[in-house]
Scaffold this motif. Structure first.
Motif, PDB file in Angstrom:
ATOM      1  N   GLY A 616       0.814  -1.218   0.000  1.00 10.76           N
ATOM      2  CA  GLY A 616       0.000   0.000   0.000  1.00 10.76           C
ATOM      3  C   GLY A 616       0.841   1.260   0.000  1.00 10.76           C
ATOM      4  N   TYR A 638      -7.026  -0.554  -6.098  1.00 13.75           N
ATOM      5  CA  TYR A 638      -7.843  -0.040  -4.996  1.00 13.75           C
ATOM      6  C   TYR A 638      -9.236  -0.653  -4.980  1.00 13.75           C
ATOM      7  N   ASN A 641      -8.495  -3.991  -3.224  1.00 13.67           N
ATOM      8  CA  ASN A 641      -7.921  -3.986  -1.882  1.00 13.67           C
ATOM      9  C   ASN A 641      -8.379  -2.826  -1.006  1.00 13.67           C
ATOM     10  N   GLY A 643      -8.851   1.301   0.157  1.00  8.19           N
ATOM     11  CA  GLY A 643      -7.812   2.230   0.561  1.00  8.19           C
ATOM     12  C   GLY A 643      -7.776   3.506  -0.219  1.00  8.19           C
TER      13      GLY A 643
END
Length: 672
Positions: A616, A638, A641, A643
């Motif tokens: 990240g 993104y 995952n 964030g």
């Protein structure tokens, strides 16, 4: 509206219905008697009925880009697009390709703007109100659709060829890369001039990149217009390949012989313009980049046409169409270029280019139909080529070939069947070479002529051949169903004459990649000198399932980290990501910092499937990128995952827009 006289002008009556201007002359004139009509007008293209097509998306002729300067990060520009018949939206003309005219255009602009038009800048005058008036004049006649004018805040990079100006107009931020993008233009002018035996026939050559362009590029005489995508930063140029820019530069330049110097007399004859420009992409690649790169061009072009041919088969020269812009298709371009290649291979290089020279010399500054091209070839070769032009230019379709062979008693029996629907397509006459390989030596070439729907040829061979290959140099425009064993295809790969034969062997065997001889062939391809062979092998290994040969992963990792071509490195990373038990995190992490955006994007896509605790933070360093491949890769990361709520530059749910326009959600398919 007035008739220009020696002593005074005479007022004329006229009728204008917003599409056609009809002028009543003072008396009848013989068609050979010249006269001048003066028309004072104001162009209002936005008030005309609007149209467009898939090839040219708008037809209003004259375009004002961000005229009030209200769109942030977009320059103010004016440009025109005349093909097919849109220039009559901004100046009175007989807007047909069989017309020719000289011209003089004056543009009054604010002093910070550069101007460009056809021909030479003959005057540039500063005005009392702070504006400037530039006058451009084209001395030699050309077709009305080729007239252009462009205004914008451009950086102009100057070059030359044989004393003629060669200029590149780009947005100022691309001034440092303009010569890298366009810099081979003088060499192209030299190459094409020598190949055709006619020096570039115009007084200057300029190229300009404009915003919001409605087509790909346009060969306006002496002043080609490109869309803005041809501009590139230094990083973007790392990922550029021949098809992404240089081929278009060659294409539009070649039009200055085929299209501008000699023009198709009707849109029905458009392939006399576009087929030649399309084939120039092959000619330049062959000369400058080598046979393999030219083979890749050939493969792409054939596939483009065959894809369209699944739903559309028309003659190259066609006098019936719903809309004239229907002519701008993969027939006129991709098929036409391949037809010229077959003609070149049939008559030979010397006769081919001598015929083109004759065609250009005999028809210079005129509008022609296809019979003029055939006559030039027949006068040069002394051969009746009606059969070739009839089947390839005047009839639809292409051969669909089923090819089998057997060996017995010192003879190869080769059967060639044409299985296309002959109710709508001809049975083709096909001069072609057959290669017979025995003892791993050089092949024996046999020249045959296929003329029937089903035909058998008997060829001598001292023993059972390793390979029998029809059209091994990939000259025919055809679909092939050619019977070959796995051993024959592997032999073909190792003894191939060029890229296309290697690519075909890999494609036909990719579903057998787990078998040792095939996997060995693919691993051998990873070391091929041509980047597209290495990339294709990696793509096929992406589908590899089975016991892995020792060292295969190391080979792929080597390409992912050290291959000189960014497209190969990116494909190697994509292939590594398909191994379910792979531990390639360090390779992906290093690739995020690669000089190539394509490689970094492939690494991000790979990490999206299996991120670690530091991923990240690594990804976040790229959040403010303007690179399209990276934006798409980040959005994918993104969306998988999460964030992006901490991302300052964009929203992953709609990554091309500022975050303030969106509320982050958990899926790309659910933007607020």
């Amino acid at each position: 509206m007035s008739l220009v006289g020696d002593k005074k002008n005479k007022t004329l009556s006229y009728n204008y219905n917003k599409r056609k201007l009809v002028v009543a002359l003072d008396h009848p004139y013989p068609r050979t008697t010249p006269y001048q009509v003066r028309i004072v007008y104001v162009a209002k293209p936005n008030e005309l009925p609007q149209g467009g097509s898939a090839a040219i998306t708008s037809d209003k002729g004259l375009y004002f880009i961000n005229p009030l300067g209200l769109e942030k990060n977009k320059p103010r520009q004016i440009w025109t697009q005349g093909e097919t018949e849109a220039n009559s939206c901004w100046f009175p003309t007989i807007d047909k390709p069989n017309q020719r005219m000289t011209q003089e255009i004056s543009m009054t602009v604010e002093k910070q703007f550069k101007t460009l038009s056809n021909g030479t800048l003959t005057a540039s005058k500063a005005n009392a109100d702070g504006t400037r008036t530039d006058t451009w004049k084209l001395k030699e006649p050309h077709a009305p659709y080729l007239a252009t004018m462009v205004v914008g805040e451009f950086a102009v990079v100057n070059d030359s060829w044989h004393g003629k100006p060669v200029d590149y107009y780009v947005e100022p931020q691309y001034a440092t890369t303009a010569r890298t993008i366009f810099g081979r233009t003088p060499e192209m002018m030299d190459f094409f001039s020598k190949r055709l035996g006619i020096e570039y026939p115009w007084e200057k050559y300029a190229q300009v990149a404009v915003r919001d362009y409605v087509s790909g590029a346009m060969e306006n005489t002496t002043a080609t217009t490109h869309g803005s995508s041809i501009q590139a930063t230094r990083r973007e140029l790392i990922d550029a390949n021949y098809q992404s820019g240089e081929s278009t530069i060659a294409h539009e330049l070649f039009h200055h012989w085929f299209g501008d110097y000699v023009t198709s007399e009707s849109w029905a004859n458009l392939p006399l313009n576009e087929s030649f420009a399309d084939y120039s992409e092959f000619l330049w690649a062959e000369y400058k980049l080598g046979a393999d790169e030219a083979g890749l061009v050939q493969e792409i072009k054939i596939n483009n046409y065959l894809e369209e041919a699944q739903s559309k088969r028309e003659p190259l020269i066609r006098y019936r169409y719903a809309n004239r812009e229907d002519m701008f298709d993969r027939h006129s371009y991709d098929k036409g270029g391949r037809v010229l290649h077959m003609l070149r291979k049939y008559v030979g290089d010397e006769a081919f280019f001598a015929s083109l020279n004759r065609y250009l010399v005999q028809n210079k500054q005129t509008a022609v139909e296809v019979s003029k091209l055939r006559t030039a070839f027949e006068e040069t070769t002394g051969e009746d080529l009606t059969w070739f032009f009839n089947q390839w230019f005047m009839q639809r379709g292409h051969p669909e070939l089923r090819i089998t062979h057997s060996y017995a008693n010192g003879q190869v029996t080769l059967r060639v069947q044409q299985v296309q629907d002959t109710l709508f397509q001809p049975v083709f006459r096909l001069p072609v070479t057959v290669d017979v390989w025995t003892n791993n030596n050089q092949p024996t070439e046999h020249r045959i002529v296929v003329t029937k729907a089903s035909q058998t040829f008997v060829l001598p061979a001292s023993q059972k051949p390793n390979l029998v290959k029809l059209d091994s140099q990939v000259q025919l425009l055809a679909q092939f169903d050619e019977e070959r064993t796995q051993d024959e295809l592997i032999f073909q790969f190792y003894h191939a004459r060029g890229y296309q034969q290697k690519a075909e062997a890999m494609e036909l065997l990719h579903n057998k990649a787990a078998e040792m001889p095939v996997s060995s062939m693919l691993r051998n391809a990873l070391n091929d000198k041509f980047w597209a062979v290495r990339r294709a092998a990696l793509d096929h290994l992406r589908r590899y399932r089975g016991p892995e040969p020792e060292g295969m992963r190391k080979d792929i990792q080597r390409l992912a980290t050290t291959d000189p071509n960014p497209r190969v490195r990116a494909q190697a990373i994509t292939t590594l990501a398909t191994f379910p038990d792979g531990t390639f995190g360090p390779i992906y992490a290093a690739a995020i910092g690669d000089s190539s955006a394509l490689v970094a994007a492939a690494a991000i896509q790979a990490l999206a499937k299996k991120p670690d605790v530091t991923t990240g933070q690594q990804i976040a360093t790229l959040d403010n990128t303007t690179s399209s491949p990276l934006i798409l890769a980040l959005a994918s990361y993104y969306s998988t995952n999460g964030g992006w709520s901490n991302t300052p530059g964009f929203c992953a749910a709609c990554p091309m827009f500022p975050k303030t326009t969106c509320t982050p959600t958990s899926s790309l398919s659910e933007p607020s």
